[in-house]
Design a protein around this motif. Structure first.
Motif, PDB file in Angstrom:
ATOM      1  N   GLU A  10       0.830  -1.203   0.000  1.00  0.00           N
ATOM      2  CA  GLU A  10       0.000   0.000   0.000  1.00  0.00           C
ATOM      3  C   GLU A  10       0.867   1.257   0.000  1.00  0.00           C
ATOM      4  OE1 GLU A  10      -2.668   2.435   3.177  1.00  0.00           O
ATOM      5  OE2 GLU A  10      -3.049   0.276   3.084  1.00  0.00           O
ATOM      6  N   ASN A  11       1.852   1.307   0.874  1.00  0.00           N
ATOM      7  CA  ASN A  11       2.719   2.487   0.952  1.00  0.00           C
ATOM      8  C   ASN A  11       3.466   2.737  -0.352  1.00  0.00           C
ATOM      9  OD1 ASN A  11       1.968   3.121   3.572  1.00  0.00           O
ATOM     10  ND2 ASN A  11       3.567   1.847   4.476  1.00  0.00           N
ATOM     11  N   LEU A  12       3.974   1.689  -0.967  1.00  0.00           N
ATOM     12  CA  LEU A  12       4.682   1.838  -2.247  1.00  0.00           C
ATOM     13  C   LEU A  12       3.751   2.358  -3.335  1.00  0.00           C
ATOM     14  CD1 LEU A  12       6.850  -1.417  -2.218  1.00  0.00           C
ATOM     15  CD2 LEU A  12       7.698   0.932  -2.090  1.00  0.00           C
ATOM     16  N   LEU A  13       2.551   1.794  -3.414  1.00  0.00           N
ATOM     17  CA  LEU A  13       1.613   2.203  -4.456  1.00  0.00           C
ATOM     18  C   LEU A  13       1.113   3.634  -4.239  1.00  0.00           C
ATOM     19  CD1 LEU A  13      -0.118  -1.220  -4.722  1.00  0.00           C
ATOM     20  CD2 LEU A  13       1.043  -0.053  -6.610  1.00  0.00           C
ATOM     21  N   ALA A  15      -1.089   6.062  -6.572  1.00  0.00           N
ATOM     22  CA  ALA A  15      -2.406   5.530  -6.212  1.00  0.00           C
ATOM     23  C   ALA A  15      -2.979   6.375  -5.087  1.00  0.00           C
ATOM     24  CB  ALA A  15      -2.283   4.072  -5.767  1.00  0.00           C
ATOM     25  N   THR A  16      -4.278   6.278  -4.899  1.00  0.00           N
ATOM     26  CA  THR A  16      -4.926   6.924  -3.763  1.00  0.00           C
ATOM     27  C   THR A  16      -5.730   5.873  -3.012  1.00  0.00           C
ATOM     28  OG1 THR A  16      -6.812   7.587  -5.121  1.00  0.00           O
ATOM     29  CG2 THR A  16      -5.046   9.206  -4.844  1.00  0.00           C
ATOM     30  N   LYS A  17      -6.045   6.174  -1.765  1.00  0.00           N
ATOM     31  CA  LYS A  17      -6.788   5.232  -0.927  1.00  0.00           C
ATOM     32  C   LYS A  17      -8.116   5.871  -0.541  1.00  0.00           C
ATOM     33  CE  LYS A  17      -6.398   2.471   3.271  1.00  0.00           C
ATOM     34  NZ  LYS A  17      -5.546   2.145   4.421  1.00  0.00           N
ATOM     35  N   ARG A  56      -8.020  -7.823   5.663  1.00  0.00           N
ATOM     36  CA  ARG A  56      -7.923  -8.883   4.637  1.00  0.00           C
ATOM     37  C   ARG A  56      -7.458  -8.356   3.292  1.00  0.00           C
ATOM     38  NH1 ARG A  56     -13.129 -12.029   3.907  1.00  0.00           N
ATOM     39  NH2 ARG A  56     -11.768 -13.153   2.484  1.00  0.00           N
ATOM     40  N   TRP A  57      -7.903  -7.162   2.934  1.00  0.00           N
ATOM     41  CA  TRP A  57      -7.501  -6.566   1.659  1.00  0.00           C
ATOM     42  C   TRP A  57      -7.602  -5.061   1.757  1.00  0.00           C
ATOM     43  CZ3 TRP A  57     -12.093  -9.510   1.755  1.00  0.00           C
ATOM     44  CH2 TRP A  57     -13.262  -8.790   1.591  1.00  0.00           C
ATOM     45  N   ARG A  58      -6.956  -4.391   0.815  1.00  0.00           N
ATOM     46  CA  ARG A  58      -6.989  -2.930   0.744  1.00  0.00           C
ATOM     47  C   ARG A  58      -7.523  -2.538  -0.624  1.00  0.00           C
ATOM     48  NH1 ARG A  58      -2.852  -1.914   4.601  1.00  0.00           N
ATOM     49  NH2 ARG A  58      -3.374  -3.474   6.168  1.00  0.00           N
ATOM     50  N   VAL A  59      -8.402  -1.580  -0.626  1.00  0.00           N
ATOM     51  CA  VAL A  59      -8.907  -1.020  -1.874  1.00  0.00           C
ATOM     52  C   VAL A  59      -8.125   0.270  -2.126  1.00  0.00           C
ATOM     53  CG1 VAL A  59     -10.890  -0.089  -3.113  1.00  0.00           C
ATOM     54  CG2 VAL A  59     -11.198  -1.968  -1.470  1.00  0.00           C
ATOM     55  N   LEU A  60      -7.502   0.351  -3.302  1.00  0.00           N
ATOM     56  CA  LEU A  60      -6.821   1.568  -3.736  1.00  0.00           C
ATOM     57  C   LEU A  60      -7.418   1.982  -5.068  1.00  0.00           C
ATOM     58  CD1 LEU A  60      -3.104   0.641  -2.930  1.00  0.00           C
ATOM     59  CD2 LEU A  60      -4.709   1.928  -1.519  1.00  0.00           C
ATOM     60  N   LEU A  61      -7.110   3.199  -5.483  1.00  0.00           N
ATOM     61  CA  LEU A  61      -7.540   3.697  -6.786  1.00  0.00           C
ATOM     62  C   LEU A  61      -6.303   4.019  -7.596  1.00  0.00           C
ATOM     63  CD1 LEU A  61     -10.256   6.223  -5.531  1.00  0.00           C
ATOM     64  CD2 LEU A  61     -10.587   3.830  -6.203  1.00  0.00           C
ATOM     65  N   HIS A  83      -9.632   3.899 -11.241  1.00  0.00           N
ATOM     66  CA  HIS A  83     -10.129   2.524 -11.182  1.00  0.00           C
ATOM     67  C   HIS A  83      -9.787   1.902  -9.831  1.00  0.00           C
ATOM     68  CE1 HIS A  83      -9.257   2.968 -15.583  1.00  0.00           C
ATOM     69  NE2 HIS A  83     -10.507   2.576 -15.614  1.00  0.00           N
ATOM     70  N   PRO A  84     -10.772   1.311  -9.150  1.00  0.00           N
ATOM     71  CA  PRO A  84     -10.462   0.604  -7.913  1.00  0.00           C
ATOM     72  C   PRO A  84      -9.669  -0.674  -8.214  1.00  0.00           C
ATOM     73  CG  PRO A  84     -12.851   0.863  -8.193  1.00  0.00           C
ATOM     74  CD  PRO A  84     -12.199   1.314  -9.454  1.00  0.00           C
ATOM     75  N   PHE A  85      -8.723  -0.986  -7.358  1.00  0.00           N
ATOM     76  CA  PHE A  85      -8.060  -2.295  -7.400  1.00  0.00           C
ATOM     77  C   PHE A  85      -7.783  -2.709  -5.975  1.00  0.00           C
ATOM     78  CE2 PHE A  85      -4.552   0.708  -7.680  1.00  0.00           C
ATOM     79  CZ  PHE A  85      -3.542   0.154  -6.906  1.00  0.00           C
ATOM     80  N   CYS A  86      -7.675  -4.014  -5.773  1.00  0.00           N
ATOM     81  CA  CYS A  86      -7.510  -4.543  -4.423  1.00  0.00           C
ATOM     82  C   CYS A  86      -6.157  -5.201  -4.257  1.00  0.00           C
ATOM     83  CB  CYS A  86      -8.591  -5.572  -4.112  1.00  0.00           C
ATOM     84  SG  CYS A  86     -10.242  -4.865  -4.057  1.00  0.00           S
ATOM     85  N   LEU A  87      -5.615  -5.041  -3.066  1.00  0.00           N
ATOM     86  CA  LEU A  87      -4.434  -5.785  -2.642  1.00  0.00           C
ATOM     87  C   LEU A  87      -4.908  -6.854  -1.688  1.00  0.00           C
ATOM     88  CD1 LEU A  87      -1.997  -2.835  -1.832  1.00  0.00           C
ATOM     89  CD2 LEU A  87      -2.197  -4.124  -3.972  1.00  0.00           C
ATOM     90  N   THR A  88      -4.504  -8.092  -1.924  1.00  0.00           N
ATOM     91  CA  THR A  88      -4.864  -9.195  -1.045  1.00  0.00           C
ATOM     92  C   THR A  88      -3.587  -9.866  -0.570  1.00  0.00           C
ATOM     93  OG1 THR A  88      -4.988 -10.801  -2.863  1.00  0.00           O
ATOM     94  CG2 THR A  88      -6.998  -9.609  -2.314  1.00  0.00           C
TER      95      THR A  88
END
Length: 122
Positions: free
Chosen positions: A86-89, A94-96, A105-110, A115-120
Motif C-alpha cells: 500500500e505504501n509503495l503504491l 495511487a490513492t486510498k 484482509r484486503w486494501r482497496v486503492l484507486l 479505477h479501484p483495485f484490491c491488494l490481497t
C-alpha cells in the motif's frame, strides 16, 4: 460444457493510456508493449497476459464505493505484505478511498485514472 477459454488480455478505459501504463508497469514490473501510444498502451506479462489501457473521450473515473459512475472493473493483486505494498503504491500515485470494507484482509486503492483495485494477502 463451457468453452475452454484462456484469459489473454484485460483493458481499462482511461484518459491517458501512457500515464496509466507507466503506473501499472512500475507496480507490476510487466514489460511495456513497444507499440504503445497516446491512444492505446499496453503491458505484457511473461506468460503472455496483456494489460491494456485505451483512451476514452470524456472519461469519467468510477465512484467507489458508490455507483454514480460504476466501477467498470477492478483488479486484484496478491502481495506478501499489505502495508508495504500500500505504501509503495501510494507513493507511485495511487490513492486510498476512505471506505475500506475489510482492511485486515484486503486494501482497496484507486489507480491514477480512478479505477479501484484490491491488494490481497499472498
Amino acid at each position: 460444457m463451457p468453452p475452454q477459454m484462456k484469459l489473454t488480455a484485460i483493458t481499462l478505459d482511461c484518459a491517458d493510456p501512457l500515464r496509466l501504463a507507466a503506473f501499472y508497469q512500475q507496480a507490476t514490473g510487466y514489460e511495456p508493449h513497444p507499440r504503445s501510444d497516446g491512444e492505446f498502451a499496453g503491458l505484457l506479462r511473461e506468460d503472455g497476459l496483456f494489460l491494456g489501457f485505451q483512451r476514452v473521450d470524456d472519461y469519467r473515473a468510477p465512484q467507489w464505493p458508490g455507483q454514480g459512475v460504476p466501477q467498470q472493473l477492478h483488479l486484484d493483486f496478491a502481495v506478501a505484505d499489505l502495508d508495504e505494498a500500500e505504501n509503495l503504491l501510494l507513493a507511485m500515485g495511487a490513492t486510498k478511498p476512505e471506505h475500506q470494507p475489510d482492511e485486515g484482509r484486503w486494501r482497496v486503492l484507486l489507480d491514477p485514472a480512478g479505477h479501484p483495485f484490491c491488494l490481497t494477502r499472498r
